[in-house]
Design an enzyme around this catalytic site. Structure first.
Site, PDB file in Angstrom:
ATOM      1  N   HIS A  45      51.125  29.963  71.905  1.00 20.10           N
ATOM      2  CA  HIS A  45      50.980  29.059  72.684  1.00 20.10           C
ATOM      3  C   HIS A  45      50.336  27.698  72.509  1.00 20.10           C
ATOM      4  O   HIS A  45      49.748  27.799  71.190  1.00 20.10           O
ATOM      5  CB  HIS A  45      49.872  29.612  73.952  1.00 20.10           C
ATOM      6  CG  HIS A  45      50.624  30.712  74.730  1.00 20.10           C
ATOM      7  ND1 HIS A  45      49.605  31.762  74.747  1.00 20.10           N
ATOM      8  CD2 HIS A  45      51.834  31.217  74.733  1.00 20.10           C
ATOM      9  CE1 HIS A  45      50.296  32.835  75.410  1.00 20.10           C
ATOM     10  NE2 HIS A  45      51.477  32.595  75.461  1.00 20.10           N
TER      11      HIS A  45
ATOM     12  N   LYS B 248      40.966  24.992  69.259  1.00 19.27           N
ATOM     13  CA  LYS B 248      40.410  26.280  69.767  1.00 19.27           C
ATOM     14  C   LYS B 248      39.452  27.017  68.555  1.00 19.27           C
ATOM     15  O   LYS B 248      39.765  26.524  67.598  1.00 19.27           O
ATOM     16  CB  LYS B 248      41.674  27.066  70.186  1.00 19.27           C
ATOM     17  CG  LYS B 248      42.112  26.956  71.416  1.00 19.27           C
ATOM     18  CD  LYS B 248      43.349  27.881  71.504  1.00 19.27           C
ATOM     19  CE  LYS B 248      44.331  27.636  72.683  1.00 19.27           C
ATOM     20  NZ  LYS B 248      45.545  28.434  72.693  1.00 19.27           N
TER      21      LYS B 248
ATOM     22  N   TYR C 237      37.378  32.426  73.216  1.00 18.35           N
ATOM     23  CA  TYR C 237      37.558  31.328  72.487  1.00 18.35           C
ATOM     24  C   TYR C 237      37.201  30.102  73.273  1.00 18.35           C
ATOM     25  O   TYR C 237      37.287  29.913  74.581  1.00 18.35           O
ATOM     26  CB  TYR C 237      39.253  31.238  72.110  1.00 18.35           C
ATOM     27  CG  TYR C 237      40.176  31.067  73.318  1.00 18.35           C
ATOM     28  CD1 TYR C 237      40.819  30.101  73.712  1.00 18.35           C
ATOM     29  CD2 TYR C 237      40.632  32.526  74.087  1.00 18.35           C
ATOM     30  CE1 TYR C 237      41.620  30.139  74.708  1.00 18.35           C
ATOM     31  CE2 TYR C 237      41.268  32.461  75.018  1.00 18.35           C
ATOM     32  CZ  TYR C 237      42.054  31.263  75.359  1.00 18.35           C
ATOM     33  OH  TYR C 237      43.023  31.313  76.404  1.00 18.35           O
TER      34      TYR C 237
ATOM     35  N   ASP D 270      56.491  34.902  77.856  1.00 18.97           N
ATOM     36  CA  ASP D 270      56.253  34.783  76.401  1.00 18.97           C
ATOM     37  C   ASP D 270      57.882  35.060  75.794  1.00 18.97           C
ATOM     38  O   ASP D 270      58.128  34.650  74.820  1.00 18.97           O
ATOM     39  CB  ASP D 270      55.262  35.500  75.614  1.00 18.97           C
ATOM     40  CG  ASP D 270      53.890  34.682  76.082  1.00 18.97           C
ATOM     41  OD1 ASP D 270      54.018  33.494  76.566  1.00 18.97           O
ATOM     42  OD2 ASP D 270      52.958  35.461  75.434  1.00 18.97           O
TER      43      ASP D 270
END
Length: 181
Positions: A62, A72, A132, A170
């Site tokens: 992603h 991130k 995260y 996905d």
């Protein structure tokens, strides 16, 4: 805290200093000044996310596009995952290359994934608690992704394909070749 730049410029593996004794352990998982000094630029994280998943769950690859692109800082609190960063910066000499690393509660490593990358992970332990930080807010209209099994990328997810649990969303992601950046 020890910092190692991966083969992908701007993507860093971070190993915190862990203080252990008979009571357990202590570590500083994040310090903005230390982090920014180590990576050599200012990153201001604005959102923390957490996911809990079972073995075989694969989330990714992603990314967020345009003004909503995100850097991130990822880590595993419980369990073990294979974490993957994919360079999508068209002007980068490592465009289309990926870096993968095992992150676990044992090794306490973290990965900094800069803006311009796709990111994903697969759970290798029975369960995993994954956390995260993001430096930009999520925007649904800016979502993007690359299919996990793109033959050009040739990512070794360390599990057999029949062990993977992947969302319908996905499974419909494009290959790198068909990606609209």
């Amino acid at each position: 805290m020890q910092l190692t730049e991966t083969k992908l410029k701007g993507c860093f593996l971070i190993e915190p200093t862990v203080f252990e004794d008979k009571r357990g352990y202590f570590l500083e998982s994040y310090n903005q000044k230390t982090f920014n000094d180590l990576i050599g630029c200012e990153v201001d994280f604005v959102q923390d996310n957490e996911s809990y998943s079972s073995k075989g769950v694969l989330r990714g690859l992603h990314f967020q596009k345009g003004e909503f692109a995100q850097a991130k800082l990822v880590r595993v609190i419980k369990g073990k995952v294979l974490d993957v960063a994919l360079d999508l910066r068209k002007d980068s000499p490592t465009f289309g290359e990926h870096y993968s690393v095992e992150l676990s509660e044992e090794n306490k490593k973290q990965l900094f994934v800069p803006r311009g990358f796709a990111h994903g992970f697969v759970v290798l332990s029975e369960t995993a608690l994954f956390a995260y930080k993001c430096d930009n807010f999520y925007n649904k209209n800016s979502e993007g992704g690359v299919i996990y099994n793109d033959k050009i990328l040739n990512i070794n997810w360390q599990l057999n394909p029949d062990e993977l649990i992947i969302s319908e969303k996905d499974l419909k992601l494009p290959t790198l070749e068909n990606l609209d950046l």
